[in-house]
Scaffold this active site. Sequence first.
Site, PDB file in Angstrom:
ATOM      1  N   GLY A   3       0.835  -1.191   0.000  1.00  0.00           N
ATOM      2  CA  GLY A   3       0.000   0.000   0.000  1.00  0.00           C
ATOM      3  C   GLY A   3       0.868   1.239   0.000  1.00  0.00           C
ATOM      4  O   GLY A   3       2.027   1.193   0.430  1.00  0.00           O
ATOM      5  N   HIS A  54      -2.618   7.743   6.631  1.00  0.00           N
ATOM      6  CA  HIS A  54      -1.584   8.608   6.024  1.00  0.00           C
ATOM      7  C   HIS A  54      -2.195   9.904   5.493  1.00  0.00           C
ATOM      8  O   HIS A  54      -1.536  10.949   5.510  1.00  0.00           O
ATOM      9  CB  HIS A  54      -0.905   7.881   4.857  1.00  0.00           C
ATOM     10  N   HIS A 109      -4.899   1.697   7.067  1.00  0.00           N
ATOM     11  CA  HIS A 109      -3.517   2.155   7.259  1.00  0.00           C
ATOM     12  C   HIS A 109      -3.211   3.309   6.290  1.00  0.00           C
ATOM     13  O   HIS A 109      -2.643   4.336   6.688  1.00  0.00           O
ATOM     14  CB  HIS A 109      -2.556   0.969   7.033  1.00  0.00           C
ATOM     15  N   GLU A 110      -3.609   3.135   5.029  1.00  0.00           N
ATOM     16  CA  GLU A 110      -3.332   4.179   4.027  1.00  0.00           C
ATOM     17  C   GLU A 110      -4.180   5.418   4.285  1.00  0.00           C
ATOM     18  O   GLU A 110      -3.718   6.550   4.096  1.00  0.00           O
ATOM     19  CB  GLU A 110      -3.556   3.651   2.609  1.00  0.00           C
ATOM     20  N   CYS A 154       5.412  -0.221   7.530  1.00  0.00           N
ATOM     21  CA  CYS A 154       5.127   0.887   6.618  1.00  0.00           C
ATOM     22  C   CYS A 154       6.405   1.250   5.868  1.00  0.00           C
ATOM     23  O   CYS A 154       7.477   1.306   6.464  1.00  0.00           O
ATOM     24  CB  CYS A 154       4.643   2.081   7.434  1.00  0.00           C
ATOM     25  N   LEU A 155       6.274   1.519   4.566  1.00  0.00           N
ATOM     26  CA  LEU A 155       7.447   1.870   3.757  1.00  0.00           C
ATOM     27  C   LEU A 155       8.097   3.161   4.263  1.00  0.00           C
ATOM     28  O   LEU A 155       9.290   3.373   4.044  1.00  0.00           O
ATOM     29  CB  LEU A 155       7.048   2.032   2.286  1.00  0.00           C
ATOM     30  N   GLN A 177       3.225   9.906   1.126  1.00  0.00           N
ATOM     31  CA  GLN A 177       4.480   9.152   1.243  1.00  0.00           C
ATOM     32  C   GLN A 177       5.433   9.426   0.085  1.00  0.00           C
ATOM     33  O   GLN A 177       6.622   9.111   0.180  1.00  0.00           O
ATOM     34  CB  GLN A 177       4.197   7.648   1.315  1.00  0.00           C
TER      35      GLN A 177
HETATM   36 NI    NI Z   1       2.266   3.284   5.651  1.00  0.00          NI
END
Ligand code: NI
Length: 186
Positions: free
Chosen positions: A46, A145, A141-142, A99-100, A51
């Site tokens: 995701g 963000h 989760h996204e 998370c990235l 991000q």
């Molecule tokens: Ni994330």
Amino acid sequence: MILPIYVYGSQVLRAKAEKVDSANEPDIKSFVEDMVATMHNADGCGLAAPQVGVSKRILVVDGNDLADRWPELKGFHREMINPEFTFESEETSTYEEGCLSVPGVDADVVRPKRIKVRYLDVDFNEVEEEFDNFAARMIQHEMDHLNGILFVDHASPIRKKMISGKLANIVKGKIKASYKVRSDAK
Ligand code: NI
């Protein structure tokens, strides 16, 4: 095009992202393509626009790499513009997330088990869908963000203490990641 991923400590990750105004976004499709390519390049499931440094309400999710463990995720790929939850179940589930933007860190997060989400697809068609279990978790989760929230914010106090050193290192630029990262931390 692969975009660099902003990491923990970056201000863009803490801003509330702006709604996309369809009339003013001629290049939305190519940007969403870049987001998907960036997510796949980083082996992520995701990614949200903040991000990659763009404070707009766009998220992408792809569960295909997780389908070995969760068969229901086979074929689960969505690109959502201006997503909004129209339902969140009272029943919750707990699972470890990463998370990235927070490489090398994981923590259990409690989230509603089922959600309904209304969004625009890349052609600006309005869609409303219900998701549960892991798909619902990925979208939540996204969505966080887009509101300046990171999964580590939801960690238990003891877990927060345990990961605080790693988070401090990311802010200092001590990061091990297989993809290009960036920070706008001040
Ligand atoms: Ni994330």
